[in-house]
Design a protein around this motif. Structure first.
Motif, PDB file in Angstrom:
ATOM      1  N   PRO A  66       0.807  -1.234   0.000  1.00 59.54           N
ATOM      2  CA  PRO A  66       0.000   0.000   0.000  1.00 59.54           C
ATOM      3  C   PRO A  66       0.835   1.277   0.000  1.00 59.54           C
ATOM      4  O   PRO A  66       0.554   2.206  -0.764  1.00 59.54           O
ATOM      5  CB  PRO A  66      -0.831  -0.122   1.278  1.00 59.54           C
ATOM      6  CG  PRO A  66      -0.884  -1.577   1.566  1.00 59.54           C
ATOM      7  CD  PRO A  66       0.422  -2.134   1.112  1.00 59.54           C
ATOM      8  N   LEU A  67       1.868   1.312   0.835  1.00 60.34           N
ATOM      9  CA  LEU A  67       2.703   2.510   0.891  1.00 60.34           C
ATOM     10  C   LEU A  67       3.528   2.682  -0.385  1.00 60.34           C
ATOM     11  O   LEU A  67       3.739   3.805  -0.856  1.00 60.34           O
ATOM     12  CB  LEU A  67       3.633   2.456   2.106  1.00 60.34           C
ATOM     13  CG  LEU A  67       2.957   2.550   3.479  1.00 60.34           C
ATOM     14  CD1 LEU A  67       3.987   2.434   4.590  1.00 60.34           C
ATOM     15  CD2 LEU A  67       2.182   3.864   3.613  1.00 60.34           C
ATOM     16  N   MET A  68       4.000   1.551  -0.931  1.00 63.05           N
ATOM     17  CA  MET A  68       4.752   1.625  -2.183  1.00 63.05           C
ATOM     18  C   MET A  68       3.867   2.154  -3.309  1.00 63.05           C
ATOM     19  O   MET A  68       4.287   2.988  -4.120  1.00 63.05           O
ATOM     20  CB  MET A  68       5.291   0.243  -2.547  1.00 63.05           C
ATOM     21  CG  MET A  68       6.170   0.248  -3.795  1.00 63.05           C
ATOM     22  SD  MET A  68       6.177  -1.335  -4.630  1.00 63.05           S
ATOM     23  CE  MET A  68       4.510  -1.384  -5.295  1.00 63.05           C
ATOM     24  N   LEU A  69       2.626   1.665  -3.380  1.00 63.21           N
ATOM     25  CA  LEU A  69       1.702   2.127  -4.416  1.00 63.21           C
ATOM     26  C   LEU A  69       1.385   3.608  -4.256  1.00 63.21           C
ATOM     27  O   LEU A  69       1.230   4.327  -5.250  1.00 63.21           O
ATOM     28  CB  LEU A  69       0.418   1.293  -4.380  1.00 63.21           C
ATOM     29  CG  LEU A  69       0.543  -0.117  -4.948  1.00 63.21           C
ATOM     30  CD1 LEU A  69      -0.745  -0.893  -4.731  1.00 63.21           C
ATOM     31  CD2 LEU A  69       0.873  -0.067  -6.446  1.00 63.21           C
ATOM     32  N   TYR A  70       1.289   4.068  -3.004  1.00 59.05           N
ATOM     33  CA  TYR A  70       1.072   5.494  -2.801  1.00 59.05           C
ATOM     34  C   TYR A  70       2.223   6.302  -3.406  1.00 59.05           C
ATOM     35  O   TYR A  70       2.003   7.260  -4.155  1.00 59.05           O
ATOM     36  CB  TYR A  70       0.939   5.836  -1.317  1.00 59.05           C
ATOM     37  CG  TYR A  70       1.082   7.332  -1.077  1.00 59.05           C
ATOM     38  CD1 TYR A  70       0.024   8.195  -1.332  1.00 59.05           C
ATOM     39  CD2 TYR A  70       2.307   7.873  -0.651  1.00 59.05           C
ATOM     40  CE1 TYR A  70       0.167   9.571  -1.161  1.00 59.05           C
ATOM     41  CE2 TYR A  70       2.458   9.245  -0.475  1.00 59.05           C
ATOM     42  CZ  TYR A  70       1.385  10.084  -0.740  1.00 59.05           C
ATOM     43  OH  TYR A  70       1.535  11.440  -0.590  1.00 59.05           O
TER      44      TYR A  70
END
Length: 401
Positions: free
Chosen positions: A219-223
């Protein structure tokens, strides 16, 4: 023959040491000039806002005068590498001009980094070194008969006694080249250590991340990835519209000076590239609210774009790193139950890699700010982002067709 090789090796040692010394003096001049203009004089003179305005007006006019006289300088490492690929050599005759203009831009507080013009100069001078060594090797017999003064003149003369071979004949001994590169790096590091200069890399703290943090990885990488792509799209659109406006060089330079003035008055921590303020980023991340950190990150990125578009040329690695780490600390506040440095790493690395478009360069550089415990996570992120970046490029190419 062995004696001749030894002479060439010693000559290369001297020249690579000279290049390292030039790089060191450039960084010291930047540090001294920045401190003098913004700390010593900036805090001691009356009417600080007026002083900053006059400083940037005079500095902007100076940048304009040099650019009008010398052309589109300073030259960056990207430009030099493109020229090297196309012509198998680069024009290094006036590299000092590029360094001088880069120094002026940097000490005036522009939101760009020293790495691009400095690396560009190192590349140019390395080509100069290779041409110098070719001349010395080709004229070894003649040099044997000359005096010591004549040999030194031929070795150190900046614009004469050079020999550039055609592309088909290029190919300096790889072992010698590696030796010269390592020697230059060692000399540079020794000079930094001998003068007690701080490292470019500031460790952000320690991490106690556990397996539970891995649930945040994607999730954080995609953000970071999506934010970077959205930012690129928006900036591309804005640049397309702005470039339709015909503006003279003096107008662009003064707009850039006005932007630096605005940052100097309202957000002085965002001045310069961010390299000198990196040791403050942890305090900022801990003390400032998350939304303020995201806002500062956006301002830093926009400040970088304004500087680059208005002729205040420089590097983008340090500014993007600074902005990305600020966003990482903002998300760490949103997720108080998780290891903060894990969150900062994932967000900042993903964002920086996407903005810079260089997975391994950006990924490794960002990782240096974090403890070794987090490097395996960084490595996983680099591989995923590399795959994701290639996939998006392919899909974009299909969409255009």
């Amino acid at each position: 023959m062995k004696k001749q090789n030894l002479i060439i090796l010693l000559s290369g040692f001297c020249l690579s040491s000279l290049i390292a010394l030039i790089a060191f003096l450039f960084l010291m001049a930047e540090k001294f000039g920045s401190h003098l203009l913004w700390e010593s004089w900036g805090h001691s003179l009356p009417f600080p806002i007026l002083y900053k305005g006059l400083l940037l007006l005079i500095g902007g006019l100076l940048v304009f005068a040099f650019k009008r006289k010398w052309g589109s300088l300073p030259r960056t490492s990207h430009e030099l590498m493109e020229e090297l690929k196309e012509h198998q050599t680069v024009n290094y005759r006036h590299t000092w001009r590029s360094l001088l203009l880069a120094l002026i831009i940097l000490v005036l507080g522009a939101g760009v980094g020293p790495e691009a013009p400095l690396l560009g100069a190192v590349i140019a001078y390395s080509i100069w070194q290779a041409d110098k060594l070719r001349y010395l090797e080709a004229n070894a017999e003649q040099l044997k008969q000359g005096t010591l003064k004549d040999r030194l003149v031929r070795l150190l003369h900046p614009s004469q006694y050079l020999l550039t071979y055609p592309a088909s004949q290029k190919g300096t001994d790889k072992k010698k080249r590696l030796f010269f590169i390592i020697n230059g790096l060692i000399i540079f590091v020794l000079l930094m250590r001998m003068t007690a200069q701080p490292s470019f890399i500031t460790k952000l703290g320690d991490s106690q991340w556990q397996v539970k943090e891995l649930i945040l990885l994607l999730p954080l990488m995609l953000y970071g990835f999506l934010f970077g792509k959205a930012y690129h799209w928006l900036i591309k659109k804005l640049k397309r519209h702005l470039r339709k406006l015909s503006m003279p060089l003096i107008g662009k330079i003064l707009i850039g000076a006005a932007a630096i003035f605005g940052i100097a008055v309202f957000a002085p921590s965002l001045l310069f590239s961010g390299q000198h303020a990196m040791h403050l980023v942890v305090d900022m991340g801990m003390k400032l609210p998350a939304l303020v950190l995201i806002g500062l990150s956006l301002i830093k990125l926009l400040f970088l774009e304004v500087c680059l578009e208005t002729g205040w040329t420089g590097g983008d690695i340090f500014p993007i790193t600074f902005a990305s780490i600020l966003q990482g600390f903002a998300f760490a506040q949103f997720l108080p139950g998780y290891d903060p440095l894990f969150v900062v790493l994932v967000v900042s690395l993903s964002l920086a890699v996407t903005l810079l478009g260089k997975e391994w360069l950006a990924g490794i550089f960002i990782s240096l700010f974090f403890p070794l415990k987090l490097w395996p996570v960084a490595l996983i992120l680099i591989f995923i982002l590399q795959w994701l970046g290639k996939k998006v490029k392919v899909e974009d190419a299909h969409a255009e067709n």
